[in-house]
Design a protein around this motif. Structure first.
Motif, short mmCIF file in Angstrom:
data_model
loop_
_atom_site.label_atom_id
_atom_site.label_comp_id
_atom_site.label_asym_id
_atom_site.label_seq_id
_atom_site.Cartn_x
_atom_site.Cartn_y
_atom_site.Cartn_z
N MET A 13 7.33 24.53 8.47
CA MET A 13 8.67 24.55 7.88
C MET A 13 9.23 23.13 7.84
SD MET A 13 11.78 27.06 8.93
CE MET A 13 11.20 27.00 10.63
N THR A 14 9.71 22.73 6.68
CA THR A 14 10.28 21.40 6.50
C THR A 14 11.79 21.53 6.30
OG1 THR A 14 8.23 20.54 5.54
CG2 THR A 14 10.26 19.32 5.08
N GLU A 15 12.55 20.82 7.12
CA GLU A 15 14.02 20.87 7.08
C GLU A 15 14.54 19.50 6.63
OE1 GLU A 15 15.22 23.81 10.69
OE2 GLU A 15 14.12 22.01 11.30
N LEU A 16 15.27 19.50 5.52
CA LEU A 16 15.84 18.26 5.01
C LEU A 16 17.16 17.96 5.69
CD1 LEU A 16 13.73 19.00 2.74
CD2 LEU A 16 15.20 17.67 1.21
N LYS A 17 17.38 16.69 6.00
CA LYS A 17 18.61 16.26 6.66
C LYS A 17 19.76 16.26 5.65
CE LYS A 17 16.18 14.74 10.33
NZ LYS A 17 16.30 15.22 11.72
N PRO A 18 21.01 16.44 6.11
CA PRO A 18 22.15 16.35 5.20
C PRO A 18 22.14 15.03 4.43
CG PRO A 18 22.85 17.21 7.31
CD PRO A 18 21.43 16.79 7.49
N GLY A 19 22.35 15.12 3.13
CA GLY A 19 22.32 13.94 2.28
C GLY A 19 20.97 13.68 1.64
N SER A 20 19.91 14.37 2.11
CA SER A 20 18.59 14.24 1.51
C SER A 20 18.28 15.48 0.67
CB SER A 20 17.53 14.06 2.60
OG SER A 20 17.59 12.76 3.14
N VAL A 21 17.58 15.28 -0.43
CA VAL A 21 17.32 16.38 -1.35
C VAL A 21 15.87 16.48 -1.80
CG1 VAL A 21 19.70 16.42 -2.22
CG2 VAL A 21 17.98 15.00 -3.37
N TRP A 22 15.08 15.41 -1.65
CA TRP A 22 13.72 15.41 -2.17
C TRP A 22 12.73 15.91 -1.13
CZ3 TRP A 22 11.89 15.03 -6.94
CH2 TRP A 22 12.69 14.43 -7.91
N ASN A 23 11.84 16.80 -1.52
CA ASN A 23 10.73 17.16 -0.63
C ASN A 23 9.41 16.73 -1.24
OD1 ASN A 23 8.97 19.50 -1.71
ND2 ASN A 23 11.02 20.37 -2.02
N THR A 24 8.48 16.39 -0.37
CA THR A 24 7.11 16.06 -0.73
C THR A 24 7.06 14.98 -1.81
OG1 THR A 24 6.72 18.43 -0.37
CG2 THR A 24 4.85 17.15 -1.08
N MET A 25 7.71 13.89 -1.50
CA MET A 25 7.63 12.70 -2.34
C MET A 25 7.14 11.53 -1.48
SD MET A 25 8.13 12.38 -5.54
CE MET A 25 8.34 13.63 -6.82
N PRO A 26 6.10 10.81 -1.91
CA PRO A 26 5.35 10.98 -3.15
C PRO A 26 4.65 12.35 -3.21
CG PRO A 26 4.84 8.86 -2.12
CD PRO A 26 5.60 9.66 -1.13
N PHE A 56 8.34 28.54 0.10
CA PHE A 56 9.44 29.50 0.20
C PHE A 56 10.69 28.74 0.57
CE2 PHE A 56 12.03 32.14 3.13
CZ PHE A 56 12.40 33.16 2.26
N TYR A 57 11.72 28.79 -0.27
CA TYR A 57 12.93 28.01 -0.07
C TYR A 57 14.01 28.84 0.63
CZ TYR A 57 11.05 24.32 -3.07
OH TYR A 57 10.27 23.30 -3.58
N LEU A 58 14.66 28.22 1.61
CA LEU A 58 15.73 28.87 2.35
C LEU A 58 16.79 27.85 2.73
CD1 LEU A 58 14.83 29.36 6.08
CD2 LEU A 58 13.10 28.50 4.52
N ASP A 59 17.85 28.33 3.36
CA ASP A 59 18.99 27.47 3.75
C ASP A 59 19.60 26.76 2.55
OD1 ASP A 59 18.55 28.21 6.38
OD2 ASP A 59 17.52 26.34 6.93
N ASN A 85 17.95 30.69 -3.20
CA ASN A 85 17.66 30.97 -1.80
C ASN A 85 16.73 32.17 -1.65
OD1 ASN A 85 18.23 30.13 0.93
ND2 ASN A 85 19.38 32.02 1.19
N HIS A 86 15.76 32.07 -0.75
CA HIS A 86 14.81 33.14 -0.43
C HIS A 86 13.93 33.50 -1.61
CE1 HIS A 86 17.20 34.61 3.35
NE2 HIS A 86 16.68 33.41 3.49
N GLN A 87 13.57 32.52 -2.40
CA GLN A 87 12.55 32.68 -3.43
C GLN A 87 11.35 31.82 -3.08
OE1 GLN A 87 14.48 31.79 -7.21
NE2 GLN A 87 15.14 33.91 -7.45
N ALA A 88 10.18 32.24 -3.55
CA ALA A 88 8.95 31.51 -3.30
C ALA A 88 8.29 31.14 -4.62
CB ALA A 88 7.99 32.34 -2.44
#
Length: 279
Positions: A182-195, A207-210, A234-237
């Protein structure tokens, strides 16, 4: 009750280039998760991976599904579960495992009975389920969020400061091919898996949550030179083929659960795409 399921066939990158928005979503988006009182599964022909959910108001028993041609669900499969709802438990062949919010459980093949329970029917557990074929049985094991191996990645300056919680992964749990975390982004961050990256040796499901109310995540997929996007709630994969990148950007910070299976168990086995080379 019956375990509800649907099947998704594999699509080639050449075919996906021609998909419009509707067809892209029909092939890759899983949008029927966390239905109260139901077990819902999607059987993908990418590495025979299954993603789904169980949301018990009263106890729910996992039943086999026809594509498996097995007498019970885990006859030739292993399973990973992460609870994203209220407190609950999973009973595996008579042994009960308590799972709080964001706790994980690995179940090895050969276990015949799996029952999902909620502590409070008014605040039910929401069990997110991943499953892959298994050639050997390994011990069941609970992994709490606190017990995860935590990697701090990214920076605020590049809007991708995040904590990667490795949970069902080598060094913590022994599996045949399934990996989850599970990957949790910090407040103010929006990008996952970059590069972004691809790994032709294995497929993946996100699967996206929160995701806060009235916000969304734009999930990017496709070949690095031929990308497409799917807007996620939310709660879609979303299913990510081996030939596809898998990254996203949200209108807020969020969390996602990643699960994968395929040729090897090397988490670092990935072919990274330069950001400036993406098209």
């Amino acid at each position: 009750m019956m375990t509800n399921y649907s099947s998704r066939y594999a699509s080639s990158p050449q075919a996906v280039k021609q998909y419009d928005t509707k067809q892209l979503r029909e092939e890759f988006l899983i949008d029927n998760l966390m239905q109260e009182g139901e077990i819902t599964l999607t059987y993908s022909h990418y590495d025979r991976y299954i993603a789904g959910s169980a949301t018990p108001v009263t106890p729910l028993t996992l039943e086999t599904i026809d594509p498996l041609k097995s007498s019970y669900f885990l006859e030739r499969r292993e399973m990973g579960i992460i609870n994203v709802g209220g407190n609950g438990s999973v009973v595996v062949d008579g042994t009960e495992y308590q799972l709080g919010f964001k706790d994980a459980l690995y179940i090895g093949s050969g276990n015949k009975e799996v029952i999902f329970k909620s502590d409070d029917s008014k605040n039910p557990a929401k069990f997110y389920i991943n499953s892959a074929p298994a050639h050997k049985s390994f011990p069941n094991q609970k992994v709490s969020l606190a017990e995860a191996n935590k990697l701090q990645l990214g920076t605020m300056e590049t809007a991708n400061h995040r904590t990667v919680n490795q949970m069902i992964i080598g060094g913590i749990v022994t599996t045949c091919q399934l990996q989850m975390g599970m990957t949790e982004l910090k407040p103010g961050s929006v990008w996952n898996t970059m590069p972004a990256h691809v790994h032709d040796r294995r497929m993946e499901v996100y699967f996206y949550l929160d995701i806060p109310e009235n916000q969304a995540v734009c999930h990017f997929m496709g070949e690095p030179q031929e990308t497409r996007h799917i807007w996620m709630n939310n709660h879609q994969a979303v299913i990510s083929p081996p030939w596809s990148i898998h990254s996203g950007a949200g209108t807020s910070n969020y969390t996602f659960i990643w699960g994968m299976a395929g040729e090897n168990l090397d988490y670092a086995d990935m072919d990274v795409c330069k950001i400036t080379d993406l098209r």
